[in-house]
Design a protein around this motif. Sequence first.
Motif, mmCIF file in Angstrom:
data_model
loop_
_atom_site.group_PDB
_atom_site.id
_atom_site.type_symbol
_atom_site.label_atom_id
_atom_site.label_comp_id
_atom_site.label_asym_id
_atom_site.label_seq_id
_atom_site.Cartn_x
_atom_site.Cartn_y
_atom_site.Cartn_z
ATOM 1 N N TRP A 1 0.843 -1.209 0.000
ATOM 2 C CA TRP A 1 0.000 0.000 0.000
ATOM 3 C C TRP A 1 0.872 1.251 0.000
ATOM 4 O O TRP A 1 0.600 2.210 -0.724
ATOM 5 C CB TRP A 1 -0.898 0.032 1.235
ATOM 6 N N ALA A 2 1.913 1.241 0.830
ATOM 7 C CA ALA A 2 2.796 2.405 0.913
ATOM 8 C C ALA A 2 3.535 2.621 -0.405
ATOM 9 O O ALA A 2 3.644 3.760 -0.887
ATOM 10 C CB ALA A 2 3.789 2.211 2.061
ATOM 11 N N LYS A 3 4.030 1.565 -0.998
ATOM 12 C CA LYS A 3 4.812 1.678 -2.233
ATOM 13 C C LYS A 3 3.994 2.325 -3.336
ATOM 14 O O LYS A 3 4.495 3.167 -4.096
ATOM 15 C CB LYS A 3 5.293 0.296 -2.655
ATOM 16 N N LYS A 4 2.737 1.952 -3.453
ATOM 17 C CA LYS A 4 1.885 2.523 -4.503
ATOM 18 C C LYS A 4 1.705 4.027 -4.335
ATOM 19 O O LYS A 4 1.381 4.725 -5.304
ATOM 20 C CB LYS A 4 0.533 1.822 -4.500
ATOM 21 N N LYS A 5 1.904 4.522 -3.134
ATOM 22 C CA LYS A 5 1.758 5.956 -2.877
ATOM 23 C C LYS A 5 3.107 6.664 -2.806
ATOM 24 O O LYS A 5 3.172 7.837 -2.443
ATOM 25 C CB LYS A 5 0.989 6.190 -1.570
ATOM 26 N N GLY A 6 4.191 5.957 -3.139
ATOM 27 C CA GLY A 6 5.512 6.576 -3.109
ATOM 28 C C GLY A 6 6.030 6.818 -1.714
ATOM 29 O O GLY A 6 6.775 7.783 -1.481
ATOM 30 N N ILE A 7 5.684 5.949 -0.769
ATOM 31 C CA ILE A 7 6.053 6.112 0.639
ATOM 32 C C ILE A 7 6.958 4.964 1.064
ATOM 33 O O ILE A 7 6.618 3.792 0.898
ATOM 34 C CB ILE A 7 4.794 6.155 1.528
ATOM 35 N N TYR A 8 8.136 5.297 1.619
ATOM 36 C CA TYR A 8 9.043 4.291 2.169
ATOM 37 C C TYR A 8 8.487 3.751 3.491
ATOM 38 O O TYR A 8 7.692 4.417 4.167
ATOM 39 C CB TYR A 8 10.422 4.889 2.441
ATOM 40 N N VAL A 9 8.974 2.555 3.875
ATOM 41 C CA VAL A 9 8.594 1.951 5.145
ATOM 42 C C VAL A 9 9.861 1.576 5.914
ATOM 43 O O VAL A 9 10.752 0.908 5.369
ATOM 44 C CB VAL A 9 7.732 0.690 4.940
ATOM 45 N N VAL A 10 9.953 2.016 7.156
ATOM 46 C CA VAL A 10 10.971 1.531 8.096
ATOM 47 C C VAL A 10 10.298 0.485 8.966
ATOM 48 O O VAL A 10 9.309 0.775 9.650
ATOM 49 C CB VAL A 10 11.528 2.675 8.963
ATOM 50 N N LEU A 11 10.802 -0.740 8.921
ATOM 51 C CA LEU A 11 10.236 -1.832 9.725
ATOM 52 C C LEU A 11 10.863 -1.768 11.113
ATOM 53 O O LEU A 11 12.044 -2.064 11.291
ATOM 54 C CB LEU A 11 10.505 -3.182 9.051
ATOM 55 N N ASP A 12 10.060 -1.371 12.080
ATOM 56 C CA ASP A 12 10.528 -1.075 13.435
ATOM 57 C C ASP A 12 10.144 -2.193 14.388
ATOM 58 O O ASP A 12 8.958 -2.440 14.629
ATOM 59 C CB ASP A 12 9.903 0.253 13.883
ATOM 60 N N MET A 13 11.152 -2.878 14.941
ATOM 61 C CA MET A 13 10.909 -3.887 15.973
ATOM 62 C C MET A 13 10.551 -3.154 17.268
ATOM 63 O O MET A 13 11.402 -2.726 18.036
ATOM 64 C CB MET A 13 12.141 -4.759 16.148
ATOM 65 N N HIS A 14 9.253 -3.016 17.487
ATOM 66 C CA HIS A 14 8.754 -2.151 18.552
ATOM 67 C C HIS A 14 8.602 -2.926 19.858
ATOM 68 O O HIS A 14 8.223 -4.100 19.855
ATOM 69 C CB HIS A 14 7.402 -1.567 18.142
ATOM 70 N N GLN A 15 8.883 -2.236 20.940
ATOM 71 C CA GLN A 15 8.573 -2.766 22.275
ATOM 72 C C GLN A 15 8.415 -1.592 23.212
ATOM 73 O O GLN A 15 9.045 -0.553 23.037
ATOM 74 C CB GLN A 15 9.667 -3.718 22.770
ATOM 75 N N ARG B 1 12.599 -11.785 3.644
ATOM 76 C CA ARG B 1 11.346 -11.511 2.946
ATOM 77 C C ARG B 1 11.390 -10.191 2.177
ATOM 78 O O ARG B 1 10.805 -10.078 1.089
ATOM 79 C CB ARG B 1 10.200 -11.471 3.967
ATOM 80 N N PHE B 2 12.090 -9.158 2.703
ATOM 81 C CA PHE B 2 11.971 -7.820 2.134
ATOM 82 C C PHE B 2 13.269 -7.260 1.559
ATOM 83 O O PHE B 2 13.297 -6.102 1.137
ATOM 84 C CB PHE B 2 11.446 -6.855 3.204
ATOM 85 N N HIS B 3 14.354 -8.028 1.503
ATOM 86 C CA HIS B 3 15.649 -7.455 1.114
ATOM 87 C C HIS B 3 15.686 -6.956 -0.323
ATOM 88 O O HIS B 3 16.507 -6.095 -0.665
ATOM 89 C CB HIS B 3 16.771 -8.480 1.320
ATOM 90 N N ASP B 4 14.795 -7.462 -1.177
ATOM 91 C CA ASP B 4 14.792 -7.020 -2.573
ATOM 92 C C ASP B 4 13.672 -6.022 -2.847
ATOM 93 O O ASP B 4 13.324 -5.778 -4.008
ATOM 94 C CB ASP B 4 14.681 -8.213 -3.519
ATOM 95 N N GLU B 5 13.124 -5.410 -1.796
ATOM 96 C CA GLU B 5 12.030 -4.454 -1.926
ATOM 97 C C GLU B 5 12.531 -3.037 -1.609
ATOM 98 O O GLU B 5 12.768 -2.703 -0.454
ATOM 99 C CB GLU B 5 10.890 -4.827 -0.984
ATOM 100 N N PRO B 6 12.716 -2.191 -2.632
ATOM 101 C CA PRO B 6 13.239 -0.844 -2.354
ATOM 102 C C PRO B 6 12.313 0.012 -1.512
ATOM 103 O O PRO B 6 12.769 0.979 -0.891
ATOM 104 C CB PRO B 6 13.437 -0.251 -3.753
ATOM 105 N N ALA B 7 11.016 -0.292 -1.466
ATOM 106 C CA ALA B 7 10.098 0.477 -0.620
ATOM 107 C C ALA B 7 10.397 0.293 0.859
ATOM 108 O O ALA B 7 9.990 1.130 1.677
ATOM 109 C CB ALA B 7 8.654 0.093 -0.915
ATOM 110 N N VAL B 8 11.079 -0.793 1.226
ATOM 111 C CA VAL B 8 11.510 -0.975 2.615
ATOM 112 C C VAL B 8 12.840 -0.243 2.778
ATOM 113 O O VAL B 8 13.879 -0.695 2.306
ATOM 114 C CB VAL B 8 11.633 -2.458 2.982
#
Length: 535
Positions: free
Chosen positions: A151-165, A244-251
Amino acid sequence: MWRRLTIAALGLALLGAAPASARELSFLRAGQPMPGTEVPRIVDSYKRTVLLKGVNVDGIVDYWDADEAHPPPPEKLKPPYPNDPARYANGSCPKNNRRVEGVVACKFDFDQMRGLGYNVVRLNLSWSLLEPRPGRINARYIERIAQIVGWAKKKGIYVVLDMHQDAWSKYVYTRGESCTGEFRRIRGFDGAPLWASRYSFPSCAVNGVRELNPAVAEQFQKFWLNTDGLQDHYTNVLIALAQRFHDEPAVAGYELMNEPQPGFNAAPGESDAIHMFPYWGRAVDAVVARVKGFRQLFFVEPNVERNVTDTREAPPAPWSTYSKYRHVVYAPHIYTGVFTADQTVASERFQPMVSGYQAVQDDARALGLPLWIGEFGNNPRDDDTLLSQHYTLQDYFLLGGALWLWKENENDVNPGQFWGVYGPPFGPGVPQKKRILLTARATPIATAGNLQSVSYGPRGKRFDIRAVSGARIACGDRTHATIVFVPRGVSFRVDHARMTSFKRAGGHDVYVFPDGGARYRIHSGSGRKRTCPKS
C-alpha cells in the motif's frame, strides 16, 4: 483554501482528489556528510539527498488488550486485530478496537498520508506476533506486513520496519503481586512473546512508570546476557524479515529495537557501550551474512534514558567499532518538554529543544552515521509551542523524522490524551486541521546536489528551499531531479532551474531540473514559472 474548508470537507478533499504520478522508490544508503552540519546523509540510488519525513503507524502492534483490574492469565491474551491479509482485501477494514492504543492500519490510511506529502512511515511491529513460539516464524503476520508495504509503495512512501517494544512485553504485568509503597500495579504494553517473558521479580512499577518495573529490567538483563538464547532468537527474526523484504526498495530498512532499556548490572550510559551497540553490531553482521545481496539500511537507537535527559547518549566510539557494514542510521527520539525531567519532575519547560537536536547531531557525528529522528511528538494542545519547534529545527538542521502518531485511541502513557494526526470517529477518520497545517509542509523529498537550507512558515504560506548542483539535469529526467512536495494553496516558482509538477491530493509533487553550476531554489511566490516544455 485550507482555512475555508470545514474539517469534514478537508477529509473529503484529501481522499477524493485524482491520483498523481507515482514517485519512484529506490534503495537507500548512507552517503557523504551534509555540508554545514557534517552529519552523513541518507541518499538514494541516484545519489540524491533524501529527507525521510512522515509518521509512525502502530496499527499492527500486539498491544495489551485486557481489563487492568482483573487481567486474565497471560496465555489468554489475544492480539487486538486480525493479522490475516484477506481481512483487509479490496479496501476492507476491521472495526477499530477502542480498548487499545493503536488504530487498525488499512489501505485508506495511505491515501490520506499521500495527501500530506509524507514519504515514510515507521511501521511498528511486534516480536510476539513474528515469533509466537520459539523458532517458529509467523508467515501470516509477515504477509500482513507485506500488504502494508505494498500500500505504501503505490503511494511513493518508504517503510521503516521497526521492531517495537514498550516495557518489554504485554505479558509483563501485575497479576497476584502485592504492590506497596511507591510501587504501583502495572498493565502490560507490547513487544516480546510470552515464551520470552518469564520473570521472577514482582511486576510493580515505581510511581506507575512502566520503565521503572523490576520485572522489565530483569527481562532486559536476560536479553543483554543472551540468557536462554533470547538474542539468538531475536536476531533470527530480523533475518527472517530481511529475507522476505531485502529485494524491496520500498523498505527503507530495519530498526533493531524501539526504546531499549538497560538491565540491572550497568548504568544506562554504560549499557549503550557494553550491551546495546555491541549487540546492534552483531545483529547487523548476522543479517548481512545470512541474506544474500542485502543492501538496505539499519536504524539503531540509544537506550530510552535519552527521552528524559535530552543529552548525548550514544557511545563516543565510531560505528565501525561494532560493525563494518556502514549503511546504518542513528535514530534517537526527541521528546523535549514531554518526557524530559523539567516537565515530568518540575512540571515546567525550561530545557531548550535546540540543545536536544544539537546533542543527537553530536552523537551522529561521533558514530559517523546519518541521523533520523525516529519519534517526536506531543499532545496536540502543545502544537504551537512544541510541534512547530520540532519541524522548524528539523528544517534548520536538514533532518527527517517520523511524528508520533498517525492515529491513536489514547496515548499509552497519558490516558485521556490523543496524539494522532487524524482523530475519531474512525473509519477514514477526521483530520486535525491545525496539526495538518504544521505537518503537511513544503519538503525536499529528494535533492540533486547539496541541499543547503529549508524554511517553511505554514501560516504565511511561505517557504524557501535552496541547493547547489554542479551538474545540469535535463528536463524530464525525473530519476535525477529534485523532488519537492508543496502543500495545496501555496504558490511556488523556481530559480536557476526548470520544473514540472503533478497535482495530487493535498498539493503538488514538483520535479526541479537544475540548470547546473549554481545555486538553485524552489520557493513560494507568484509570477512566470520556468517549466519544462511539454513533450
